[in-house]
Structure formats: C-alpha cells, structure tokens
Motif scaffolding. Structure first.
Motif, mmCIF file in Angstrom:
data_model
loop_
_atom_site.group_PDB
_atom_site.id
_atom_site.type_symbol
_atom_site.label_atom_id
_atom_site.label_comp_id
_atom_site.label_asym_id
_atom_site.label_seq_id
_atom_site.Cartn_x
_atom_site.Cartn_y
_atom_site.Cartn_z
ATOM 1 N N ASP A 49 -2.565 5.994 -1.438
ATOM 2 C CA ASP A 49 -2.913 6.406 -2.793
ATOM 3 C C ASP A 49 -3.048 5.229 -3.751
ATOM 4 O OD1 ASP A 49 -3.000 9.271 -2.423
ATOM 5 O OD2 ASP A 49 -0.839 9.145 -2.116
ATOM 6 N N GLY A 50 -2.536 4.089 -3.360
ATOM 7 C CA GLY A 50 -2.656 2.938 -4.239
ATOM 8 C C GLY A 50 -2.164 1.666 -3.592
ATOM 9 N N MET A 51 -2.398 0.570 -4.305
ATOM 10 C CA MET A 51 -1.966 -0.736 -3.821
ATOM 11 C C MET A 51 -1.386 -1.509 -5.003
ATOM 12 S SD MET A 51 -4.236 -3.701 -1.950
ATOM 13 C CE MET A 51 -5.322 -3.941 -3.339
ATOM 14 N N ALA A 100 16.223 -2.659 -9.707
ATOM 15 C CA ALA A 100 15.874 -1.522 -10.564
ATOM 16 C C ALA A 100 14.497 -0.972 -10.197
ATOM 17 C CB ALA A 100 15.905 -1.942 -12.030
ATOM 18 N N SER A 101 13.554 -1.869 -9.946
ATOM 19 C CA SER A 101 12.206 -1.451 -9.561
ATOM 20 C C SER A 101 12.238 -0.701 -8.230
ATOM 21 C CB SER A 101 11.288 -2.677 -9.469
ATOM 22 O OG SER A 101 9.992 -2.297 -9.100
ATOM 23 N N HIS A 102 12.968 -1.249 -7.278
ATOM 24 C CA HIS A 102 13.071 -0.612 -5.960
ATOM 25 C C HIS A 102 13.708 0.772 -6.070
ATOM 26 C CE1 HIS A 102 13.261 -0.279 -1.646
ATOM 27 N NE2 HIS A 102 14.547 -0.012 -1.734
ATOM 28 N N GLN A 103 14.754 0.901 -6.858
ATOM 29 C CA GLN A 103 15.416 2.203 -7.020
ATOM 30 C C GLN A 103 14.468 3.226 -7.650
ATOM 31 O OE1 GLN A 103 18.984 1.047 -9.169
ATOM 32 N NE2 GLN A 103 20.216 1.490 -7.345
ATOM 33 N N ASP A 104 13.656 2.781 -8.603
ATOM 34 C CA ASP A 104 12.737 3.692 -9.282
ATOM 35 C C ASP A 104 11.657 4.225 -8.347
ATOM 36 O OD1 ASP A 104 11.755 4.966 -11.771
ATOM 37 O OD2 ASP A 104 10.013 3.687 -11.382
ATOM 38 N N GLU A 105 11.341 3.486 -7.300
ATOM 39 C CA GLU A 105 10.291 3.909 -6.370
ATOM 40 C C GLU A 105 10.563 5.288 -5.772
ATOM 41 O OE1 GLU A 105 10.040 0.818 -3.475
ATOM 42 O OE2 GLU A 105 9.066 -0.578 -4.861
ATOM 43 N N THR A 106 11.825 5.660 -5.634
ATOM 44 C CA THR A 106 12.147 6.963 -5.039
ATOM 45 C C THR A 106 11.638 8.123 -5.894
ATOM 46 O OG1 THR A 106 14.329 7.043 -6.085
ATOM 47 C CG2 THR A 106 14.203 6.049 -3.890
ATOM 48 N N ASN A 107 11.297 7.859 -7.147
ATOM 49 C CA ASN A 107 10.799 8.907 -8.037
ATOM 50 C C ASN A 107 9.331 9.261 -7.806
ATOM 51 O OD1 ASN A 107 13.217 9.302 -9.560
ATOM 52 N ND2 ASN A 107 12.817 7.347 -10.557
ATOM 53 N N LYS A 159 5.525 6.241 4.232
ATOM 54 C CA LYS A 159 4.132 5.817 4.386
ATOM 55 C C LYS A 159 3.825 4.697 3.395
ATOM 56 C CE LYS A 159 -0.512 7.354 5.188
ATOM 57 N NZ LYS A 159 -1.529 8.352 4.960
ATOM 58 N N VAL A 160 4.319 3.511 3.729
ATOM 59 C CA VAL A 160 4.113 2.319 2.913
ATOM 60 C C VAL A 160 3.746 1.166 3.841
ATOM 61 C CG1 VAL A 160 5.245 0.612 1.427
ATOM 62 C CG2 VAL A 160 5.737 3.038 1.109
ATOM 63 N N ALA A 161 2.763 0.389 3.447
ATOM 64 C CA ALA A 161 2.433 -0.845 4.166
ATOM 65 C C ALA A 161 2.852 -2.003 3.277
ATOM 66 C CB ALA A 161 0.939 -0.907 4.467
ATOM 67 N N TYR A 162 3.304 -3.090 3.895
ATOM 68 C CA TYR A 162 3.827 -4.236 3.163
ATOM 69 C C TYR A 162 3.413 -5.512 3.865
ATOM 70 C CZ TYR A 162 7.400 -7.763 2.082
ATOM 71 O OH TYR A 162 8.047 -8.907 1.745
ATOM 72 N N PHE A 163 2.946 -6.480 3.104
ATOM 73 C CA PHE A 163 2.719 -7.803 3.677
ATOM 74 C C PHE A 163 2.648 -8.844 2.569
ATOM 75 C CE2 PHE A 163 -1.492 -5.981 3.076
ATOM 76 C CZ PHE A 163 -2.262 -7.018 2.588
ATOM 77 N N VAL A 164 2.945 -10.081 2.936
ATOM 78 C CA VAL A 164 2.826 -11.226 2.044
ATOM 79 C C VAL A 164 1.606 -12.003 2.502
ATOM 80 C CG1 VAL A 164 3.933 -13.326 1.189
ATOM 81 C CG2 VAL A 164 5.319 -11.287 1.678
ATOM 82 N N SER A 165 0.811 -12.489 1.542
ATOM 83 C CA SER A 165 -0.447 -13.124 1.912
ATOM 84 C C SER A 165 -0.776 -14.317 1.023
ATOM 85 C CB SER A 165 -1.586 -12.107 1.811
ATOM 86 O OG SER A 165 -1.786 -11.715 0.462
ATOM 87 N N CYS A 175 0.884 -1.155 0.000
ATOM 88 C CA CYS A 175 0.000 0.000 0.000
ATOM 89 C C CYS A 175 0.925 1.208 0.000
ATOM 90 C CB CYS A 175 -0.906 0.008 1.227
ATOM 91 S SG CYS A 175 -2.033 -1.397 1.273
ATOM 92 N N ILE A 176 0.765 2.090 -0.982
ATOM 93 C CA ILE A 176 1.739 3.157 -1.172
ATOM 94 C C ILE A 176 1.092 4.544 -1.155
ATOM 95 C CG2 ILE A 176 3.323 1.666 -2.442
ATOM 96 C CD1 ILE A 176 2.347 2.968 -5.031
#
Length: 112
Positions: free
Chosen positions: A58-60, A82-89, A95-101, A7-8
């Motif tokens: 704002d999104g999931m 690469a995906s993780h680095q791009d997140e800073t943009n 304010k991020v929630a994270y879980f595996v389900s 959740c971002i």
C-alpha cells in the motif's frame, strides 16, 4: 547517503483513506523527529483503472541518513522507538519489506 526503505501494507479493517490519512498526518510527524534523519518520503499507492497488475504493498517509506552509523544511532533513540510503536496502529507487520540501499540514479533531473 544511505536510504532505508520500507514497503508497507495497511492494517486490516482500515480503509485506504484512513490508512493514508493516519500515515501522513499522525505517523509522519512522529517519524520526522528521528535524530539524524536527512529526508523522509512517503509514497502512497495509487489505483489505476485498467491496470491489470495488482499492487503488492500500500505504500513505501524512504528514510535517508548520512551513513550506516547514523542509521544505527537513530535506531537507539526514543523517537525511533515511538515511531515503531505507532506502526501497530496502521501497518500489518506480517506484510512488510525492508532494505537499506544506496541510490544509483540512471536517469533523472533535479528541479532548478
């Protein structure tokens, strides 16, 4: 199958349109290259007039993998980094929630 959920929240200074456009059109293709990824879904927040409840995010993003081993292997890949680095943009990492389900569908029909 397991599902990784983020959740971002958008980065300060971005309009909703800038955030959603970047996430879908720039970041989406980067994330779609992660090895072992079976499915990738972005859910963009909607603002509903008259709704008294304000959204917390704002999104999931939902990322599906065959199993935990596939997820752990994906995290070691250059594509994941690469995906993780791009997140800073576009993401506020404070304010991020994270879980595996694992999904348990209670009600729902699949399309024919």
């Amino acid at each position: 199958m397991i599902k990784l959920v983020y959740c971002i929240t958008k980065k300060a200074g971005l309009t909703d349109q800038q955030f959603f456009d970047y996430w879908k059109n720039i970041h989406g293709p980067i994330g779609s290259r992660i090895p072992g990824l079976r499915k990738l879904v972005q859910s963009h927040r909607l603002t509903i007039p008259g709704d008294r409840r304000l959204p917390s995010y704002d999104g999931m993003a939902e990322l599906w993998f065959d199993d935990a081993e596939a997820l752990l292997a994906a995290r070691q890949s250059p594509q994941w980094h690469a995906s993780h680095q791009d997140e800073t943009n576009f993401i506020d990492h404070n304010k991020v929630a994270y879980f595996v389900s694992a999904e348990h569908i209670i009600l729902g029909k699949t399309a024919p």
